[in-house]
Design a protein around this motif. Structure first.
Motif, short mmCIF file in Angstrom:
data_model
loop_
_atom_site.label_atom_id
_atom_site.label_comp_id
_atom_site.label_asym_id
_atom_site.label_seq_id
_atom_site.Cartn_x
_atom_site.Cartn_y
_atom_site.Cartn_z
N ALA A 98 2.53 7.10 4.38
CA ALA A 98 3.58 8.01 3.90
C ALA A 98 4.90 7.63 4.57
N LEU A 99 5.92 7.35 3.77
CA LEU A 99 7.24 6.97 4.27
C LEU A 99 8.28 7.97 3.78
N ALA A 100 9.24 8.26 4.63
CA ALA A 100 10.36 9.11 4.22
C ALA A 100 11.21 8.34 3.22
N ASP A 101 11.47 8.96 2.07
CA ASP A 101 12.26 8.32 1.02
C ASP A 101 12.98 9.41 0.23
N THR A 102 14.29 9.46 0.37
CA THR A 102 15.08 10.51 -0.28
C THR A 102 15.08 10.36 -1.80
N GLN A 103 14.75 9.19 -2.31
CA GLN A 103 14.77 8.99 -3.76
C GLN A 103 13.49 9.51 -4.43
N GLU A 104 12.47 9.79 -3.65
CA GLU A 104 11.23 10.33 -4.21
C GLU A 104 11.37 11.84 -4.42
N GLU A 105 10.56 12.38 -5.30
CA GLU A 105 10.67 13.79 -5.66
C GLU A 105 10.49 14.72 -4.47
N HIS A 106 9.51 14.44 -3.64
CA HIS A 106 9.23 15.29 -2.48
C HIS A 106 9.72 14.67 -1.17
N GLY A 107 10.52 13.66 -1.26
CA GLY A 107 11.06 13.04 -0.05
C GLY A 107 10.10 12.11 0.65
N LEU A 108 8.97 11.81 0.03
CA LEU A 108 7.98 10.93 0.65
C LEU A 108 7.52 9.88 -0.36
N LYS A 109 7.34 8.68 0.12
CA LYS A 109 6.78 7.61 -0.67
C LYS A 109 5.36 7.34 -0.16
N ILE A 110 4.38 7.49 -1.05
CA ILE A 110 2.98 7.31 -0.69
C ILE A 110 2.52 5.94 -1.18
N ILE A 111 1.97 5.15 -0.28
CA ILE A 111 1.46 3.82 -0.62
C ILE A 111 -0.05 3.83 -0.39
N ASP A 112 -0.79 3.50 -1.44
CA ASP A 112 -2.25 3.44 -1.35
C ASP A 112 -2.66 2.04 -0.89
N LEU A 113 -3.25 1.96 0.27
CA LEU A 113 -3.67 0.68 0.82
C LEU A 113 -4.94 0.15 0.17
N GLY A 114 -5.66 1.03 -0.52
CA GLY A 114 -6.92 0.61 -1.11
C GLY A 114 -8.04 0.64 -0.09
N ALA A 115 -9.22 0.32 -0.53
CA ALA A 115 -10.38 0.32 0.36
C ALA A 115 -10.30 -0.86 1.32
N GLY A 116 -10.41 -0.56 2.59
CA GLY A 116 -10.37 -1.60 3.61
C GLY A 116 -11.71 -1.79 4.27
N HIS A 117 -11.86 -2.91 4.95
CA HIS A 117 -13.11 -3.19 5.64
C HIS A 117 -12.79 -3.88 6.96
N SER A 118 -13.53 -3.52 7.99
CA SER A 118 -13.25 -4.05 9.32
C SER A 118 -13.51 -5.55 9.43
N SER A 119 -14.21 -6.12 8.46
CA SER A 119 -14.49 -7.55 8.52
C SER A 119 -13.28 -8.39 8.12
N ALA A 120 -12.25 -7.74 7.61
CA ALA A 120 -11.03 -8.46 7.24
C ALA A 120 -10.40 -9.09 8.47
N SER A 121 -9.77 -10.23 8.27
CA SER A 121 -9.19 -10.98 9.40
C SER A 121 -7.80 -10.47 9.74
N GLU A 122 -7.64 -9.17 9.91
CA GLU A 122 -6.37 -8.57 10.30
C GLU A 122 -6.65 -7.23 10.96
N THR A 123 -5.64 -6.73 11.66
CA THR A 123 -5.77 -5.44 12.31
C THR A 123 -5.29 -4.34 11.36
N LEU A 124 -5.55 -3.10 11.73
CA LEU A 124 -5.08 -1.99 10.92
C LEU A 124 -3.55 -2.01 10.80
N CYS A 125 -2.90 -2.26 11.93
CA CYS A 125 -1.44 -2.30 11.93
C CYS A 125 -0.95 -3.45 11.06
N GLY A 126 -1.61 -4.61 11.17
CA GLY A 126 -1.22 -5.74 10.34
C GLY A 126 -1.41 -5.47 8.87
#
Length: 303
Positions: free
Chosen positions: A41-69
């Motif tokens: 969830a990101l603050a975005d004044t252009q969105e209707e409720h002031g928030l921009k929601i980004i769906d990351l999709g289903a993740g798995h810990s076996s991926a070669s990256e960290t959560l932050c990455g």
């Protein structure tokens, strides 16, 4: 230790089975955490409720990256996060409120990259400081500080090298448009000094030049004034004094800074403190430049 608490009184197969269960539990816990962090969830004044929601999709810990990455990659894919910013981008998004003056306070500029008004940067301070110095040196923008009543500035940089420490994100430091910077540069808008009125009668010019009482007007940069800061500084702003004042004094190589610390301690601790202070001065390679003086007063004095 490898035998376990009970030594040989257990079956090695049981121990292997337990280790397998522990590993499986760890993997399941990781997968559960990855599954739980799905939306950003990101603050975005252009969105209707002031928030921009980004769906990351289903993740798995076996991926070669960290959560932050994973989150950073998603923000970059959505063009919500960048590692750089160009002069054209800033010019296109120049606020309407500052178009008339052609001067954008750096404090406001930085805030625009933090509150979602402009694209977000991974490290805003570092990136903006680096880019602004590059913009100014290339003549794409100007930099000014210290506003004056007549609309000029105490310092002005345009199409020249500017030190990174001069790029301070304060309300009195401004990014200038190319047009504004050229205008100020052409009219010597920095450090203006009064010029003598032109002589309309050519016959008077030799006489005025020969008068010993009239000293020539100093041109900017030839006359120097020494400024000295004297006083006491409370402990709560020691760090701020170093970060705010010292960069402003680095106009020239002709700068000297003196210090004076004074503290009163009991005779019991004085010897240890003296030894520690001398060691600190030696560690900082200041043993030959800063002297440590001491005096004793009161009934504990040896004198």
């Amino acid at each position: 230790m490898a035998e376990g608490v009970l030594g040989s009184e257990y079956d090695h197969a049981d121990r292997s089975e337990i280790q397998t269960h522990v590993r499986n539990a760890e993997e399941e816990a990781k997968d559960e955490v990855w599954a739980g962090y799905r939306f950003v969830a990101l603050a975005d004044t252009q969105e209707e409720h002031g928030l921009k929601i980004i769906d990351l999709g289903a993740g798995h810990s076996s991926a070669s990256e960290t959560l932050c990455g994973r989150i950073i990659s998603a923000l970059k894919a959505e063009a919500r996060l960048n590692e750089n910013v160009g002069a054209g981008y800033i010019d296109r998004h120049w606020p309407h409120a500052f178009q008339g003056t052609g001067a954008w306070p750096l404090m406001s500029l930085r805030q625009s990259f933090l509150n979602g008004s402009l694209t977000r940067l991974i490290d805003p301070d570092t990136i903006l400081r680096r880019q602004i110095t590059e913009f100014v040196s290339k003549g794409e923008f100007g930099l000014a500080s210290g506003t004056k009543d007549d609309g000029s500035y105490g310092r002005l940089w345009y199409a020249e090298t500017v030190r990174p420490e001069e790029v301070a994100f304060e309300s009195n430091v401004f990014l200038l448009t190319k047009v504004k910077a050229k205008e100020l540069k052409s009219t010597t808008g920095v450090l203006p000094s009064p010029q003598p009125e032109p002589c309309l009668d050519p016959s008077l010019e030799p006489e005025s030049e020969s008068e010993p009482e009239s000293d020539p007007e100093p041109t900017p940069g030839t006359a120097k004034t020494t400024l000295r800061l004297v006083g006491t500084v409370p402990p709560e702003i020691w760090n701020r004094l170093g970060t705010k004042v010292l960069p402003k004094l680095r106009f020239d190589d002709d700068i000297s800074i003196g210090i004076e610390f004074s503290v009163s301690v009991g005779a019991t601790f004085a010897k240890n403190m003296e030894s520690e202070l001398r060691q600190i001065l030696n560690d900082l390679d200041l043993g030959d430049r800063v002297r440590l003086e001491k005096s004793s007063e009161g009934p504990d004095s040896d004198e």
